[in-house]
Design an enzyme around this catalytic site. Structure first.
Site, PDB file in Angstrom:
ATOM      1  CE  LYS A 256      -4.313  -1.687   1.978  1.00  0.00           C
ATOM      2  NZ  LYS A 256      -5.228  -1.665   3.116  1.00  0.00           N
TER       3      LYS A 256
ATOM      4  CE  LYS B  17      -6.841  -8.198  -0.972  1.00  0.00           C
ATOM      5  NZ  LYS B  17      -6.931  -7.930   0.411  1.00  0.00           N
TER       6      LYS B  17
ATOM      7  CE  LYS C 239     -13.817  -4.234   1.894  1.00  0.00           C
ATOM      8  NZ  LYS C 239     -13.344  -3.786   3.164  1.00  0.00           N
TER       9      LYS C 239
HETATM   10  P1  TYM Z   1     -10.370  -6.263   5.067  1.00  0.00           P
HETATM   11  O1  TYM Z   1     -11.452  -5.288   5.369  1.00  0.00           O
HETATM   12  O2  TYM Z   1      -9.385  -5.933   4.010  1.00  0.00           O
HETATM   13  O3  TYM Z   1     -11.000  -7.656   4.682  1.00  0.00           O
HETATM   14  C1  TYM Z   1     -11.960  -8.283   5.527  1.00  0.00           C
HETATM   15  C2  TYM Z   1     -11.795  -9.785   5.491  1.00  0.00           C
HETATM   16  O4  TYM Z   1     -12.003 -10.278   4.183  1.00  0.00           O
HETATM   17  C3  TYM Z   1     -10.899 -11.101   3.807  1.00  0.00           C
HETATM   18  N1  TYM Z   1     -10.694 -10.949   2.364  1.00  0.00           N
HETATM   19  C4  TYM Z   1     -10.700 -11.979   1.508  1.00  0.00           C
HETATM   20  N2  TYM Z   1     -10.862 -13.299   1.705  1.00  0.00           N
HETATM   21  C5  TYM Z   1     -10.828 -14.097   0.606  1.00  0.00           C
HETATM   22  N3  TYM Z   1     -10.637 -13.616  -0.655  1.00  0.00           N
HETATM   23  C6  TYM Z   1     -10.469 -12.293  -0.884  1.00  0.00           C
HETATM   24  N4  TYM Z   1     -10.299 -11.840  -2.127  1.00  0.00           N
HETATM   25  C7  TYM Z   1     -10.490 -11.403   0.226  1.00  0.00           C
HETATM   26  N5  TYM Z   1     -10.370 -10.050   0.362  1.00  0.00           N
HETATM   27  C8  TYM Z   1     -10.489  -9.796   1.683  1.00  0.00           C
HETATM   28  C9  TYM Z   1      -9.718 -10.561   4.598  1.00  0.00           C
HETATM   29  O5  TYM Z   1      -8.700 -11.526   4.733  1.00  0.00           O
HETATM   30  C10 TYM Z   1     -10.390 -10.254   5.910  1.00  0.00           C
HETATM   31  O6  TYM Z   1     -10.512 -11.414   6.692  1.00  0.00           O
HETATM   32  N6  TYM Z   1      -7.156  -5.612   8.832  1.00  0.00           N
HETATM   33  C11 TYM Z   1      -8.383  -6.265   8.440  1.00  0.00           C
HETATM   34  C12 TYM Z   1      -9.534  -5.871   9.349  1.00  0.00           C
HETATM   35  C13 TYM Z   1      -9.258  -6.093  10.779  1.00  0.00           C
HETATM   36  C14 TYM Z   1      -9.244  -7.350  11.454  1.00  0.00           C
HETATM   37  C15 TYM Z   1      -8.926  -7.038  12.815  1.00  0.00           C
HETATM   38  C16 TYM Z   1      -9.487  -8.662  11.051  1.00  0.00           C
HETATM   39  C17 TYM Z   1      -8.968  -5.126  11.679  1.00  0.00           C
HETATM   40  N7  TYM Z   1      -8.763  -5.701  12.907  1.00  0.00           N
HETATM   41  C18 TYM Z   1      -8.824  -8.055  13.772  1.00  0.00           C
HETATM   42  C19 TYM Z   1      -9.384  -9.677  12.020  1.00  0.00           C
HETATM   43  C20 TYM Z   1      -9.059  -9.359  13.357  1.00  0.00           C
HETATM   44  C21 TYM Z   1      -8.723  -5.843   7.025  1.00  0.00           C
HETATM   45  O7  TYM Z   1      -8.286  -4.847   6.539  1.00  0.00           O
HETATM   46  O8  TYM Z   1      -9.618  -6.671   6.420  1.00  0.00           O
END
Ligand code: TYM
Length: 339
Positions: A124, A205, A208
């Site tokens: 990023k 991947k 969003k």
């Molecule tokens: P974020 O918002 O990017 O994504 C949320 C969740 O979706 C999963 N994910 C995917 N899984 C499969 N295929 C994909 N293409 C795909 N894109 C996203 C991510 O692995 C995630 O599980 N930092 C985290 C949010 C967070 C968090 C936490 C998660 C903040 N604190 C504590 C777990 C525990 C994030 O940015 O996820």
């Protein structure tokens, strides 16, 4: 932990926790990687926390009005996706000021070098030289989110595995230096939903933030949009429905989507579509996705305007603040600060 069908008997005394950033409508990848796993697990675990990671979202610039709407929308989506508010604590990260407080204490025990190695940060930050300090310290806030609640398992997609592993390092270091304080969390990654890939470029991947809307399925896409995107997904010229991530990433991705949403398996799909063409297979994938998302969307639009959401958040804020304050105080005392 990497078990789609892990026996439920060994989960009865476990706590699970996960969060999603409210940066736009969630994708099919978020749904399969995180939410659907929580839905599966909510009946078999002792305690389950699911939150909106709004403080993570502001590590990159956000439009305040859009962000505000996305936060409420995500809470409604969680419930529409099958997250039962009676079985889960559904909360807003920013409703609980102790996440940031605990994060600060942890930041002061985390080496700069360790954070510099986070691949998501490298990725990023390379795209924008004016990145915020929050983008760098973000994984420590994530560690705080997890460690405050003594989570055993963290259901995530594979892209977040490194961050959960960092949380383990942070916990281990703190425990060693100041005495047993945190439980060791483990990432919980389902076999099929490990990573849902971009429809047009199945080597990266589904995200969003993708610039081409045709490469991503959003949970609120219409039937026509879903059909168009899946029918236009990149495949290969072999015309054989066979799982091979390396040589047939497009077809393998579509197969992963189906097995994540149905009881099908890779062998059952290969058998079902033997001798059939890609058009027939894609139509089937589109039907599966449309059916799953259609049900979610109906419930979502009913929920959005109801004040049920406000009540859920209010109660969850009280409960999570009390838990986090206790952990914060415990850390303060151990570190020599005044309680
Ligand atoms: P974020 O918002 O990017 O994504 C949320 C969740 O979706 C999963 N994910 C995917 N899984 C499969 N295929 C994909 N293409 C795909 N894109 C996203 C991510 O692995 C995630 O599980 N930092 C985290 C949010 C967070 C968090 C936490 C998660 C903040 N604190 C504590 C777990 C525990 C994030 O940015 O996820």
């Amino acid at each position: 932990m990497n078990k789609k069908d892990m026996g439920s008997e060994n989960m009865q005394d476990k706590t699970i926790l996960t969060g999603i950033q409210p940066s736009g409508v969630i994708t099919l990848g978020n749904y399969i990687g995180a939410v659907k796993q929580m839905v599966r697990l909510q009946d078999v675990v002792k305690k389950s926390y699911l939150f909106v990671a709004d403080m993570h979202a502001i590590t990159v610039p956000q439009d305040p009005k859009e962000l505000h709407e996305n936060i409420r929308s995500l809470i409604a989506l969680y419930i529409a996706c099958g997250i039962d508010p009676k079985k889960n604590v559904i909360f807003l990260q920013s409703d609980n000021p102790y996440h940031a407080s605990v994060s600060w204490l942890l930041e002061c025990t985390t080496p700069f070098g360790e954070l510099s190695r986070m691949t998501q940060f490298k990725d990023k930050s390379s795209k924008n030289v004016n990145f915020s300090a929050g983008l760098f310290t973000y994984p420590v806030l994530m560690a705080a989110d997890i460690l405050i609640y003594d989570a055993d398992y963290v259901p995530v997609g594979i892209d977040q595995k490194q961050h959960v592993e960092l949380a383990r390092n942070i916990a281990e270091r703190f425990n060693k230096k100041f005495g047993e304080t945190f439980k060791m969390p483990e990432p919980y990654i389902s076999d099929s939903g490990t990573k849902i890939m971009d429809l047009l470029d199945p080597t990266k991947k589904m995200s969003k933030s993708s610039t081409n809307p045709r490469s991503v399925i959003k949970i609120l896409d219409t039937k026509e949009e879903i059909e168009k995107k899946i029918m236009g997904a990149t495949t290969d010229s072999e015309m054989k429905i066979k799982y091979d991530e390396k040589n047939k990433p497009g077809i393998s991705n579509l197969m992963n989507i189906v097995i994540s949403l149905t009881d099908e398996t890779i062998p059952s799909l290969e058998e079902k579509f033997e001798g059939k063409n890609y058009g027939e297979f894609k139509r089937y994938v589109a039907d599966v996705v449309v059916e799953e998302l259609g049900k979610i969307q109906k419930r979502y639009y009913e929920l959005l305007g109801s004040n049920e959401l406000d009540q859920i958040l209010e109660e969850a804020a009280k409960e999570t603040r009390a838990i986090a304050l206790q952990k914060f105080n415990e850390m303060k005392v151990k570190m020599g600060l005044y309680k």
